[in-house]
Design an enzyme around this catalytic site. Structure first.
Site, PDB file in Angstrom:
ATOM      1  N   LYS A 112       0.810  -1.223   0.000  1.00 11.19           N
ATOM      2  CA  LYS A 112       0.000   0.000   0.000  1.00 11.19           C
ATOM      3  C   LYS A 112       0.836   1.261   0.000  1.00 11.19           C
ATOM      4  O   LYS A 112       0.395   2.296  -0.501  1.00 11.19           O
ATOM      5  CB  LYS A 112      -0.953   0.018   1.210  1.00 11.19           C
ATOM      6  CG  LYS A 112      -2.096  -0.962   1.063  1.00 11.19           C
ATOM      7  CD  LYS A 112      -3.249  -0.608   1.982  1.00 11.19           C
ATOM      8  CE  LYS A 112      -4.421  -1.533   1.748  1.00 11.19           C
ATOM      9  NZ  LYS A 112      -5.522  -1.333   2.672  1.00 11.19           N
ATOM     10  N   LYS A 163      -4.747  -9.972  -6.544  1.00  6.29           N
ATOM     11  CA  LYS A 163      -6.032 -10.287  -5.903  1.00  6.29           C
ATOM     12  C   LYS A 163      -7.115  -9.298  -6.324  1.00  6.29           C
ATOM     13  O   LYS A 163      -6.802  -8.143  -6.662  1.00  6.29           O
ATOM     14  CB  LYS A 163      -5.875 -10.341  -4.378  1.00  6.29           C
ATOM     15  CG  LYS A 163      -5.714  -9.001  -3.735  1.00  6.29           C
ATOM     16  CD  LYS A 163      -5.828  -9.052  -2.218  1.00  6.29           C
ATOM     17  CE  LYS A 163      -5.698  -7.621  -1.727  1.00  6.29           C
ATOM     18  NZ  LYS A 163      -5.643  -7.395  -0.328  1.00  6.29           N
ATOM     19  N   LYS A 170     -10.499  -3.666  -3.826  1.00  8.29           N
ATOM     20  CA  LYS A 170     -11.199  -2.384  -3.967  1.00  8.29           C
ATOM     21  C   LYS A 170     -10.282  -1.325  -4.536  1.00  8.29           C
ATOM     22  O   LYS A 170     -10.734  -0.359  -5.131  1.00  8.29           O
ATOM     23  CB  LYS A 170     -11.645  -1.865  -2.593  1.00  8.29           C
ATOM     24  CG  LYS A 170     -12.579  -2.759  -1.846  1.00  8.29           C
ATOM     25  CD  LYS A 170     -12.987  -2.070  -0.534  1.00  8.29           C
ATOM     26  CE  LYS A 170     -13.625  -3.030   0.427  1.00  8.29           C
ATOM     27  NZ  LYS A 170     -12.735  -3.440   1.522  1.00  8.29           N
TER      28      LYS A 170
HETATM   29  P1  TYM Z   1     -10.790  -5.615   3.645  1.00  7.11           P
HETATM   30  O1  TYM Z   1     -11.762  -4.524   3.891  1.00  7.11           O
HETATM   31  O2  TYM Z   1      -9.740  -5.398   2.610  1.00  7.11           O
HETATM   32  O3  TYM Z   1     -11.540  -6.962   3.254  1.00  7.11           O
HETATM   33  C1  TYM Z   1     -12.610  -7.505   4.025  1.00  7.11           C
HETATM   34  C2  TYM Z   1     -12.503  -9.022   4.039  1.00  7.11           C
HETATM   35  O4  TYM Z   1     -12.540  -9.524   2.694  1.00  7.11           O
HETATM   36  C3  TYM Z   1     -11.417 -10.368   2.458  1.00  7.11           C
HETATM   37  N1  TYM Z   1     -10.970 -10.215   1.062  1.00  7.11           N
HETATM   38  C4  TYM Z   1     -10.806 -11.226   0.199  1.00  7.11           C
HETATM   39  N2  TYM Z   1     -10.968 -12.552   0.326  1.00  7.11           N
HETATM   40  C5  TYM Z   1     -10.723 -13.321  -0.774  1.00  7.11           C
HETATM   41  N3  TYM Z   1     -10.326 -12.820  -1.961  1.00  7.11           N
HETATM   42  C6  TYM Z   1     -10.140 -11.484  -2.143  1.00  7.11           C
HETATM   43  N4  TYM Z   1      -9.754 -10.996  -3.308  1.00  7.11           N
HETATM   44  C7  TYM Z   1     -10.389 -10.629  -1.024  1.00  7.11           C
HETATM   45  N5  TYM Z   1     -10.306  -9.282  -0.846  1.00  7.11           N
HETATM   46  C8  TYM Z   1     -10.672  -9.054   0.436  1.00  7.11           C
HETATM   47  C9  TYM Z   1     -10.350  -9.875   3.426  1.00  7.11           C
HETATM   48  O5  TYM Z   1      -9.385 -10.866   3.692  1.00  7.11           O
HETATM   49  C10 TYM Z   1     -11.187  -9.535   4.641  1.00  7.11           C
HETATM   50  O6  TYM Z   1     -11.425 -10.685   5.423  1.00  7.11           O
HETATM   51  N6  TYM Z   1      -7.651  -5.034   7.489  1.00  7.11           N
HETATM   52  C11 TYM Z   1      -8.940  -5.594   7.087  1.00  7.11           C
HETATM   53  C12 TYM Z   1     -10.126  -5.085   7.898  1.00  7.11           C
HETATM   54  C13 TYM Z   1      -9.969  -5.280   9.364  1.00  7.11           C
HETATM   55  C14 TYM Z   1     -10.069  -6.510  10.072  1.00  7.11           C
HETATM   56  C15 TYM Z   1      -9.874  -6.169  11.442  1.00  7.11           C
HETATM   57  C16 TYM Z   1     -10.299  -7.828   9.702  1.00  7.11           C
HETATM   58  C17 TYM Z   1      -9.730  -4.280  10.261  1.00  7.11           C
HETATM   59  N7  TYM Z   1      -9.680  -4.817  11.529  1.00  7.11           N
HETATM   60  C18 TYM Z   1      -9.901  -7.147  12.431  1.00  7.11           C
HETATM   61  C19 TYM Z   1     -10.322  -8.801  10.694  1.00  7.11           C
HETATM   62  C20 TYM Z   1     -10.131  -8.455  12.057  1.00  7.11           C
HETATM   63  C21 TYM Z   1      -9.195  -5.227   5.630  1.00  7.11           C
HETATM   64  O7  TYM Z   1      -8.719  -4.245   5.147  1.00  7.11           O
HETATM   65  O8  TYM Z   1     -10.107  -6.045   5.011  1.00  7.11           O
END
Ligand code: TYM
Length: 331
Positions: free
Chosen positions: A110, A194, A197
Protein backbone atom coordinates in the site's frame (compact mmCIF):
# COMPACT_ATOMS: atom_id res chain seq x y z
CA UNK A 1 -16.07 -19.35 20.70
CA UNK A 2 -16.26 -15.67 19.88
CA UNK A 3 -15.97 -14.47 16.30
CA UNK A 4 -14.76 -10.98 15.41
CA UNK A 5 -14.01 -9.54 11.98
CA UNK A 6 -14.12 -6.27 10.09
CA UNK A 7 -14.22 -4.75 6.64
CA UNK A 8 -13.05 -1.35 5.48
CA UNK A 9 -15.90 0.86 4.29
CA UNK A 10 -13.98 1.99 1.23
CA UNK A 11 -15.49 1.32 -2.15
CA UNK A 12 -18.28 -1.20 -2.44
CA UNK A 13 -18.44 -4.82 -1.42
CA UNK A 14 -16.95 -7.07 -4.14
CA UNK A 15 -17.06 -10.76 -4.94
CA UNK A 16 -13.69 -11.36 -3.23
CA UNK A 17 -14.99 -9.88 0.04
CA UNK A 18 -18.18 -11.89 -0.24
CA UNK A 19 -16.65 -15.27 -0.99
CA UNK A 20 -13.53 -14.83 1.13
CA UNK A 21 -15.20 -13.37 4.20
CA UNK A 22 -18.78 -12.11 4.36
CA UNK A 23 -20.67 -15.26 3.34
CA UNK A 24 -18.55 -17.17 5.85
CA UNK A 25 -19.46 -14.62 8.54
CA UNK A 26 -23.10 -15.21 7.67
CA UNK A 27 -22.72 -18.95 8.21
CA UNK A 28 -20.95 -18.47 11.55
CA UNK A 29 -23.78 -16.44 13.03
CA UNK A 30 -25.69 -19.54 14.05
CA UNK A 31 -22.69 -21.24 15.62
CA UNK A 32 -21.02 -18.55 17.69
CA UNK A 33 -21.28 -15.14 19.27
CA UNK A 34 -20.31 -12.79 16.45
CA UNK A 35 -19.16 -9.17 16.26
CA UNK A 36 -18.69 -7.56 12.85
CA UNK A 37 -17.60 -3.99 12.29
CA UNK A 38 -16.89 -1.39 9.65
CA UNK A 39 -13.20 -0.54 10.00
CA UNK A 40 -13.64 3.18 9.45
CA UNK A 41 -10.58 4.15 11.48
CA UNK A 42 -8.51 1.93 9.22
CA UNK A 43 -10.03 3.74 6.27
CA UNK A 44 -8.27 6.94 7.46
CA UNK A 45 -4.83 5.50 6.76
CA UNK A 46 -4.98 6.35 3.07
CA UNK A 47 -6.52 9.38 1.35
CA UNK A 48 -9.66 10.51 3.12
CA UNK A 49 -12.74 12.05 1.58
CA UNK A 50 -14.85 12.88 4.67
CA UNK A 51 -18.21 13.12 2.89
CA UNK A 52 -17.61 9.85 1.07
CA UNK A 53 -16.44 8.04 4.19
CA UNK A 54 -19.58 9.01 6.07
CA UNK A 55 -21.78 7.68 3.27
CA UNK A 56 -19.67 4.56 2.82
CA UNK A 57 -20.07 3.48 6.43
CA UNK A 58 -23.85 3.32 6.03
CA UNK A 59 -23.61 1.78 2.56
CA UNK A 60 -21.29 -0.97 3.78
CA UNK A 61 -23.56 -1.65 6.76
CA UNK A 62 -26.49 -2.02 4.35
CA UNK A 63 -24.40 -4.29 2.10
CA UNK A 64 -23.50 -6.57 5.02
CA UNK A 65 -27.12 -6.84 6.14
CA UNK A 66 -28.21 -7.46 2.54
CA UNK A 67 -25.64 -10.26 2.36
CA UNK A 68 -27.17 -11.96 5.37
CA UNK A 69 -25.59 -10.43 8.47
CA UNK A 70 -28.53 -10.33 10.85
CA UNK A 71 -28.31 -7.57 13.48
CA UNK A 72 -30.59 -9.65 15.69
CA UNK A 73 -27.93 -12.36 15.80
CA UNK A 74 -24.66 -10.45 15.38
CA UNK A 75 -23.35 -7.22 16.82
CA UNK A 76 -22.79 -4.85 13.91
CA UNK A 77 -21.12 -1.48 14.46
CA UNK A 78 -18.67 1.13 13.25
CA UNK A 79 -15.19 0.81 14.77
CA UNK A 80 -14.95 4.57 15.40
CA UNK A 81 -18.04 4.41 17.63
CA UNK A 82 -16.18 2.19 20.11
CA UNK A 83 -13.23 4.19 21.49
CA UNK A 84 -11.86 1.06 23.21
CA UNK A 85 -10.35 0.07 19.82
CA UNK A 86 -7.99 3.04 19.41
CA UNK A 87 -7.37 3.19 23.16
CA UNK A 88 -6.13 -0.39 23.26
CA UNK A 89 -4.29 0.15 19.99
CA UNK A 90 -2.16 2.81 21.67
CA UNK A 91 -1.19 0.46 24.47
CA UNK A 92 -0.41 -2.28 21.95
CA UNK A 93 1.64 0.15 19.84
CA UNK A 94 4.00 0.09 22.77
CA UNK A 95 4.12 -3.72 22.76
CA UNK A 96 4.51 -4.29 19.01
CA UNK A 97 8.04 -3.97 17.64
CA UNK A 98 9.12 -1.91 14.63
CA UNK A 99 10.76 -4.99 13.16
CA UNK A 100 7.47 -6.89 13.24
CA UNK A 101 5.63 -4.15 11.41
CA UNK A 102 8.45 -3.74 8.92
CA UNK A 103 7.72 -7.27 7.74
CA UNK A 104 4.05 -6.60 6.93
CA UNK A 105 3.55 -7.16 3.22
CA UNK A 106 0.35 -5.11 3.05
CA UNK A 107 2.20 -2.00 4.23
CA UNK A 108 4.81 -2.57 1.53
CA UNK A 109 2.10 -2.95 -1.11
CA UNK A 110 0.00 0.00 0.00
CA UNK A 111 2.85 2.42 0.62
CA UNK A 112 4.34 1.56 -2.78
CA UNK A 113 7.47 3.46 -3.67
CA UNK A 114 6.80 6.36 -1.31
CA UNK A 115 7.40 4.66 2.01
CA UNK A 116 8.61 7.95 3.47
CA UNK A 117 5.39 9.62 2.38
CA UNK A 118 3.07 6.97 3.84
CA UNK A 119 1.03 7.91 6.90
CA UNK A 120 2.19 6.65 10.28
CA UNK A 121 -1.33 5.26 10.61
CA UNK A 122 -0.74 3.02 7.59
CA UNK A 123 2.37 1.65 9.28
CA UNK A 124 0.66 0.89 12.60
CA UNK A 125 -2.54 -0.27 10.86
CA UNK A 126 -1.99 -3.92 11.93
CA UNK A 127 -1.72 -2.87 15.58
CA UNK A 128 -5.17 -1.30 15.46
CA UNK A 129 -6.34 -4.50 13.79
CA UNK A 130 -4.83 -6.50 16.68
CA UNK A 131 -6.69 -4.27 19.15
CA UNK A 132 -9.93 -4.86 17.18
CA UNK A 133 -9.84 -8.55 17.93
CA UNK A 134 -7.98 -8.67 21.27
CA UNK A 135 -10.30 -6.19 22.96
CA UNK A 136 -13.15 -8.71 22.56
CA UNK A 137 -11.15 -11.82 23.46
CA UNK A 138 -11.94 -13.17 19.98
CA UNK A 139 -11.11 -16.81 19.43
CA UNK A 140 -11.79 -16.92 15.68
CA UNK A 141 -11.19 -14.24 13.07
CA UNK A 142 -12.71 -15.20 9.71
CA UNK A 143 -10.74 -13.46 6.96
CA UNK A 144 -9.45 -13.96 3.43
CA UNK A 145 -5.92 -15.17 2.85
CA UNK A 146 -4.59 -11.61 2.49
CA UNK A 147 -5.26 -10.84 6.17
CA UNK A 148 -3.49 -13.91 7.56
CA UNK A 149 -0.26 -12.09 8.32
CA UNK A 150 -2.11 -9.39 10.28
CA UNK A 151 -3.89 -11.93 12.45
CA UNK A 152 -0.64 -13.77 13.09
CA UNK A 153 0.82 -10.46 14.21
CA UNK A 154 -2.13 -10.05 16.60
CA UNK A 155 -1.17 -13.43 18.07
CA UNK A 156 2.42 -12.29 18.57
CA UNK A 157 1.29 -9.05 20.19
CA UNK A 158 -1.09 -10.91 22.50
CA UNK A 159 1.62 -13.36 23.59
CA UNK A 160 4.23 -10.63 24.15
CA UNK A 161 1.84 -8.49 26.17
CA UNK A 162 0.81 -11.42 28.37
CA UNK A 163 4.45 -12.34 28.83
CA UNK A 164 5.78 -8.79 29.44
CA UNK A 165 3.17 -8.02 32.09
CA UNK A 166 2.83 -11.51 33.46
CA UNK A 167 -0.90 -11.70 32.83
CA UNK A 168 -3.22 -14.11 31.03
CA UNK A 169 -5.22 -11.29 29.52
CA UNK A 170 -5.27 -11.69 25.77
CA UNK A 171 -6.35 -14.78 23.88
CA UNK A 172 -4.07 -15.33 20.86
CA UNK A 173 -6.64 -15.35 18.03
CA UNK A 174 -6.77 -17.85 15.17
CA UNK A 175 -6.96 -16.61 11.60
CA UNK A 176 -9.91 -18.55 10.27
CA UNK A 177 -9.41 -18.84 6.54
CA UNK A 178 -11.88 -20.69 4.37
CA UNK A 179 -10.75 -23.83 2.67
CA UNK A 180 -11.02 -24.06 -1.07
CA UNK A 181 -10.80 -21.37 -3.65
CA UNK A 182 -12.72 -18.58 -1.90
CA UNK A 183 -9.82 -17.56 0.34
CA UNK A 184 -8.10 -15.71 -2.48
CA UNK A 185 -10.26 -14.49 -5.33
CA UNK A 186 -8.13 -12.92 -8.03
CA UNK A 187 -8.66 -9.97 -10.37
CA UNK A 188 -10.63 -10.64 -13.54
CA UNK A 189 -7.94 -8.79 -15.48
CA UNK A 190 -4.85 -10.40 -13.95
CA UNK A 191 -4.79 -13.86 -12.40
CA UNK A 192 -1.72 -12.96 -10.32
CA UNK A 193 -3.30 -9.97 -8.50
CA UNK A 194 -6.03 -10.29 -5.90
CA UNK A 195 -9.47 -8.85 -6.53
CA UNK A 196 -9.28 -5.58 -4.63
CA UNK A 197 -11.20 -2.38 -3.97
CA UNK A 198 -8.07 -0.41 -4.72
CA UNK A 199 -7.52 -1.77 -8.24
CA UNK A 200 -8.08 1.22 -10.56
CA UNK A 201 -9.84 -1.00 -13.12
CA UNK A 202 -13.57 -1.47 -12.53
CA UNK A 203 -13.33 -4.45 -14.90
CA UNK A 204 -11.10 -6.24 -12.40
CA UNK A 205 -13.88 -6.90 -9.89
CA UNK A 206 -17.59 -7.57 -9.58
CA UNK A 207 -19.46 -5.38 -7.13
CA UNK A 208 -22.56 -6.26 -5.21
CA UNK A 209 -24.13 -3.21 -6.84
CA UNK A 210 -23.37 -4.28 -10.44
CA UNK A 211 -26.41 -4.90 -12.63
CA UNK A 212 -26.94 -8.31 -14.21
CA UNK A 213 -25.70 -6.89 -17.52
CA UNK A 214 -22.58 -5.46 -15.94
CA UNK A 215 -21.84 -8.80 -14.27
CA UNK A 216 -22.27 -10.68 -17.55
CA UNK A 217 -20.16 -8.14 -19.42
CA UNK A 218 -17.30 -8.20 -16.87
CA UNK A 219 -17.19 -11.99 -16.99
CA UNK A 220 -17.36 -12.03 -20.78
CA UNK A 221 -14.38 -9.67 -20.90
CA UNK A 222 -12.44 -11.40 -18.14
CA UNK A 223 -8.93 -12.31 -19.22
CA UNK A 224 -8.56 -15.98 -20.21
CA UNK A 225 -6.62 -18.11 -22.66
CA UNK A 226 -7.69 -19.97 -25.82
CA UNK A 227 -7.17 -23.48 -24.40
CA UNK A 228 -10.12 -25.71 -23.54
CA UNK A 229 -10.67 -26.63 -19.88
CA UNK A 230 -8.77 -29.72 -18.71
CA UNK A 231 -10.11 -32.53 -16.55
CA UNK A 232 -7.38 -32.28 -13.92
CA UNK A 233 -7.21 -29.09 -11.77
CA UNK A 234 -3.41 -29.46 -11.54
CA UNK A 235 -3.26 -28.60 -15.22
CA UNK A 236 -4.58 -25.12 -14.38
CA UNK A 237 -1.49 -24.26 -12.32
CA UNK A 238 0.19 -22.49 -15.25
CA UNK A 239 -3.07 -20.78 -16.27
CA UNK A 240 -3.82 -18.33 -13.43
CA UNK A 241 -6.80 -16.62 -15.07
CA UNK A 242 -8.48 -19.93 -15.98
CA UNK A 243 -7.74 -21.25 -12.49
CA UNK A 244 -9.34 -18.17 -10.95
CA UNK A 245 -12.58 -18.41 -12.94
CA UNK A 246 -12.92 -22.12 -12.14
CA UNK A 247 -12.16 -21.29 -8.51
CA UNK A 248 -14.85 -18.60 -8.42
CA UNK A 249 -17.39 -21.03 -9.84
CA UNK A 250 -16.39 -23.64 -7.25
CA UNK A 251 -16.64 -21.15 -4.39
CA UNK A 252 -20.11 -20.08 -5.51
CA UNK A 253 -21.59 -23.52 -6.05
CA UNK A 254 -19.80 -25.24 -3.18
CA UNK A 255 -18.17 -27.72 -5.57
CA UNK A 256 -14.50 -28.63 -5.77
CA UNK A 257 -12.58 -27.30 -8.81
CA UNK A 258 -12.36 -30.93 -9.99
CA UNK A 259 -16.16 -31.23 -9.93
CA UNK A 260 -16.51 -27.96 -11.86
CA UNK A 261 -14.00 -29.18 -14.43
CA UNK A 262 -15.85 -32.43 -14.82
CA UNK A 263 -18.84 -30.47 -16.04
CA UNK A 264 -16.78 -28.42 -18.51
CA UNK A 265 -13.89 -30.68 -19.58
CA UNK A 266 -12.90 -30.05 -23.18
CA UNK A 267 -15.04 -26.94 -23.47
CA UNK A 268 -13.70 -23.46 -24.05
CA UNK A 269 -14.48 -20.24 -22.21
CA UNK A 270 -17.23 -19.47 -24.71
CA UNK A 271 -19.24 -22.13 -22.90
CA UNK A 272 -17.86 -21.63 -19.42
CA UNK A 273 -18.24 -17.86 -19.09
CA UNK A 274 -22.02 -17.69 -19.63
CA UNK A 275 -22.46 -20.42 -17.00
CA UNK A 276 -20.25 -18.49 -14.60
CA UNK A 277 -22.20 -15.30 -15.29
CA UNK A 278 -25.49 -17.10 -14.57
CA UNK A 279 -24.17 -18.48 -11.28
CA UNK A 280 -22.83 -15.06 -10.24
CA UNK A 281 -26.09 -13.32 -11.08
CA UNK A 282 -28.05 -15.97 -9.19
CA UNK A 283 -25.92 -15.30 -6.13
CA UNK A 284 -25.81 -11.51 -6.29
CA UNK A 285 -29.19 -10.47 -7.63
CA UNK A 286 -31.24 -11.11 -4.46
CA UNK A 287 -28.54 -9.46 -2.34
CA UNK A 288 -28.53 -6.40 -4.57
CA UNK A 289 -32.31 -6.07 -4.36
CA UNK A 290 -32.18 -6.16 -0.57
CA UNK A 291 -29.36 -3.61 -0.56
CA UNK A 292 -31.40 -1.19 -2.65
CA UNK A 293 -34.25 -1.43 -0.14
CA UNK A 294 -32.07 -1.23 2.95
CA UNK A 295 -30.11 1.83 1.90
CA UNK A 296 -33.30 3.87 1.71
CA UNK A 297 -33.86 3.81 5.45
CA UNK A 298 -30.82 5.63 6.80
CA UNK A 299 -32.37 6.12 10.23
CA UNK A 300 -32.88 2.37 10.61
CA UNK A 301 -29.25 1.69 9.63
CA UNK A 302 -28.00 4.33 12.07
CA UNK A 303 -30.10 2.78 14.83
CA UNK A 304 -28.66 -0.68 14.15
CA UNK A 305 -25.11 0.68 14.25
CA UNK A 306 -25.78 2.67 17.43
CA UNK A 307 -27.23 -0.35 19.22
CA UNK A 308 -24.29 -2.46 18.02
CA UNK A 309 -21.75 0.10 19.25
CA UNK A 310 -23.36 0.19 22.68
CA UNK A 311 -23.22 -3.58 22.96
CA UNK A 312 -19.66 -3.77 21.67
CA UNK A 313 -18.49 -1.03 24.06
CA UNK A 314 -19.87 -2.96 27.02
CA UNK A 315 -18.11 -6.14 25.87
CA UNK A 316 -14.80 -4.32 25.32
CA UNK A 317 -14.74 -2.38 28.60
CA UNK A 318 -13.49 -5.11 30.99
CA UNK A 319 -10.56 -6.12 28.75
CA UNK A 320 -9.53 -2.52 28.18
CA UNK A 321 -9.66 -1.89 31.95
CA UNK A 322 -7.49 -4.96 32.55
CA UNK A 323 -4.99 -3.80 29.93
CA UNK A 324 -4.64 -0.39 31.63
CA UNK A 325 -4.24 -2.10 34.99
CA UNK A 326 -1.63 -4.51 33.63
CA UNK A 327 0.59 -1.65 32.41
CA UNK A 328 0.21 0.26 35.69
CA UNK A 329 -2.40 2.85 34.77
CA UNK A 330 -5.88 3.65 36.08
CA UNK A 331 -5.33 1.36 39.06
P1 TYM B 1 -10.79 -5.62 3.64
O1 TYM B 1 -11.76 -4.52 3.89
O2 TYM B 1 -9.74 -5.40 2.61
O3 TYM B 1 -11.54 -6.96 3.25
C1 TYM B 1 -12.61 -7.50 4.02
C2 TYM B 1 -12.50 -9.02 4.04
O4 TYM B 1 -12.54 -9.52 2.69
C3 TYM B 1 -11.42 -10.37 2.46
N1 TYM B 1 -10.97 -10.21 1.06
C4 TYM B 1 -10.81 -11.23 0.20
N2 TYM B 1 -10.97 -12.55 0.33
C5 TYM B 1 -10.72 -13.32 -0.77
N3 TYM B 1 -10.33 -12.82 -1.96
C6 TYM B 1 -10.14 -11.48 -2.14
N4 TYM B 1 -9.75 -11.00 -3.31
C7 TYM B 1 -10.39 -10.63 -1.02
N5 TYM B 1 -10.31 -9.28 -0.85
C8 TYM B 1 -10.67 -9.05 0.44
C9 TYM B 1 -10.35 -9.88 3.43
O5 TYM B 1 -9.38 -10.87 3.69
C10 TYM B 1 -11.19 -9.54 4.64
O6 TYM B 1 -11.43 -10.69 5.42
N6 TYM B 1 -7.65 -5.03 7.49
C11 TYM B 1 -8.94 -5.59 7.09
C12 TYM B 1 -10.13 -5.09 7.90
C13 TYM B 1 -9.97 -5.28 9.36
C14 TYM B 1 -10.07 -6.51 10.07
C15 TYM B 1 -9.87 -6.17 11.44
C16 TYM B 1 -10.30 -7.83 9.70
C17 TYM B 1 -9.73 -4.28 10.26
N7 TYM B 1 -9.68 -4.82 11.53
C18 TYM B 1 -9.90 -7.15 12.43
C19 TYM B 1 -10.32 -8.80 10.69
C20 TYM B 1 -10.13 -8.45 12.06
C21 TYM B 1 -9.19 -5.23 5.63
O7 TYM B 1 -8.72 -4.25 5.15
O8 TYM B 1 -10.11 -6.04 5.01
Amino acid sequence: MRVVSGIQPTGGLHLGNLLGAILRWVRMQDEAECLFFLADLHALTIDVDPAKLRANVREMAAALIASGIDPAKSTLFAQSAVPAHPELAWILNCTARMGWLNRMTQFKEKSGKSREGASVGLFTYPVLQAADVLVYQATHVPVGEDQKQHIELARDIALKFNNDFDVELFIPPEPFIGGGTAARVMSLRDGSAKMSKSDPSEQSRIHLTDSDDEIAQKIRKAKTDPEPLPEDPDQLEQRPEAKNLVGIMAAMTGETPAAVLQRFTGQGFGMFKPALADATIALLEPLRKRLIELRQDEAALDAILAAGAEKASALAAPTLAEAYRAVGLRQ
